[in-house]
Write a protein that holds these residues in place. Sequence first.
Motif, PDB file in Angstrom:
ATOM      1  N   TYR A 243       1.058  -1.151   0.050  1.00  0.00           N
ATOM      2  CA  TYR A 243      -0.007   0.184   0.261  1.00  0.00           C
ATOM      3  C   TYR A 243       1.105   1.018  -0.240  1.00  0.00           C
ATOM      4  CZ  TYR A 243      -2.543   4.099   1.315  1.00  0.00           C
ATOM      5  OH  TYR A 243      -3.282   4.986   1.265  1.00  0.00           O
ATOM      6  N   ASP A 247       0.956   3.871  -3.157  1.00  0.00           N
ATOM      7  CA  ASP A 247      -0.009   4.983  -2.426  1.00  0.00           C
ATOM      8  C   ASP A 247       1.064   6.139  -3.184  1.00  0.00           C
ATOM      9  OD1 ASP A 247      -0.983   7.672  -1.505  1.00  0.00           O
ATOM     10  OD2 ASP A 247      -2.097   6.632  -0.296  1.00  0.00           O
ATOM     11  N   HIS A 269      -2.240  12.769  -1.731  1.00  0.00           N
ATOM     12  CA  HIS A 269      -1.729  10.926  -1.297  1.00  0.00           C
ATOM     13  C   HIS A 269      -3.181  10.409  -1.555  1.00  0.00           C
ATOM     14  CE1 HIS A 269       2.911  10.199  -1.232  1.00  0.00           C
ATOM     15  NE2 HIS A 269       2.932  11.523  -0.316  1.00  0.00           N
ATOM     16  N   PHE A 270      -3.150   8.918  -1.397  1.00  0.00           N
ATOM     17  CA  PHE A 270      -4.633   8.821  -1.970  1.00  0.00           C
ATOM     18  C   PHE A 270      -5.235   9.431   0.199  1.00  0.00           C
ATOM     19  CE2 PHE A 270      -2.947   7.371  -5.284  1.00  0.00           C
ATOM     20  CZ  PHE A 270      -4.168   7.557  -6.569  1.00  0.00           C
ATOM     21  N   TYR A 271      -4.130   9.047   0.652  1.00  0.00           N
ATOM     22  CA  TYR A 271      -4.836   8.614   2.176  1.00  0.00           C
ATOM     23  C   TYR A 271      -5.130  10.433   3.141  1.00  0.00           C
ATOM     24  CZ  TYR A 271      -0.314  10.201   3.964  1.00  0.00           C
ATOM     25  OH  TYR A 271       1.003  10.652   4.391  1.00  0.00           O
ATOM     26  N   THR A 323      -5.153  -1.198  -4.952  1.00  0.00           N
ATOM     27  CA  THR A 323      -6.203  -0.538  -5.904  1.00  0.00           C
ATOM     28  C   THR A 323      -7.601  -0.423  -5.711  1.00  0.00           C
ATOM     29  OG1 THR A 323      -4.158  -1.659  -7.883  1.00  0.00           O
ATOM     30  CG2 THR A 323      -6.821  -0.134  -8.554  1.00  0.00           C
ATOM     31  N   MET A 326      -7.431   2.582  -2.649  1.00  0.00           N
ATOM     32  CA  MET A 326      -7.053   3.489  -3.156  1.00  0.00           C
ATOM     33  C   MET A 326      -8.232   4.383  -3.965  1.00  0.00           C
ATOM     34  SD  MET A 326      -3.489   3.108  -4.639  1.00  0.00           S
ATOM     35  CE  MET A 326      -2.972   4.083  -5.875  1.00  0.00           C
TER      36      MET A 326
END
Length: 333
Positions: A243, A247, A269-271, A323, A326
């Motif tokens: 992960y 990411d 970033h995705f988070y 994926t 995300m």
Amino acid sequence: MSPLLLLLSIVLAAILSSAMTWALHPLLSRYALARPNARSSHKTPTPQGGGLAVISATLIVASIFMALSQSIELGIPASVFGATLFIAAVGAADDLKPIPVLPRLVLQTLAVGTVFLTAPTNLHIVPAYPLWLERGVLLVAGLWFVNLVNFMDGLDLMTVAETVPITAALVTLGLTGDLDPMISLVAAALGGAMVGFAPFNRPVAKVFLGDVGSLPIGLLLGWCLLELAYRGHLIAALLLPLYYLADATATMLRRLIAGDKIWIAHRSHFYQRAAANGFTVTGVVGTVFALNLGLVGLALASIAIPSSTGRIGLFIIGALAVTSVMSWFARRR
């Protein structure tokens, strides 16, 4: 490696890390405040540098138990521990007063390069390629891994949610004989130290790791995963941090294509996008932690499966899971 020894190292590292974080908090509040910027998820100045306690507890406990275990060769850990202290010092200096990008990158390269320069020449991941080529690729990959751990440490408990499952997997592999006991001991100490730090970093965090923590944590995790790959478990070594790898790498490529300066602080970033899209901090971190537990299961299964086709299949499953998470993070709730 005795299960009792590993358990004791986890407990001792957790206690020592927690006590040191508590003791350092007033000093960090005075001299090392992280003020909100474009990358920050926090809104008020918060002490940073708690990673000093995490790394100190990790190295102290690992060194003590290595000294007690006469069967462990101390040559390689000494150089790795030295590189860890060096990159922690670089991170501490950067926490107090930001270091320009190029000098910081050079110093980080020295630390990461030390790990490869001291590695035995008989260690090969892909024997078909020249050693110098493989080590060159690994140096770049190691430097990227150290920095991506730093990049991903932008949300309360995020690095805890990443580090604890990975170290737990490495400890398990040490117990099953699939990993050198020295590596599992270091992983146990690091995992325990992160558990001890977690109460201070839970939302809303009282203290952050800072670069003094995220950079050496990346170096130690990268070294442990490298040793796992040297044992012939490359798929497992990629699955465990998948992960973070996905990411950080996808975000960097997206920003490069957009013409952004990748060394400038950001919140893409995705988070981080998940937090902006209506997810709670607990929801984001909990999802990443659950995902990482699934990746641990796939990594352990990849070691148990003798078929290379089966291992590749498990990696594909892990990649699809990462994926999916995300993509979910990128959608507004």
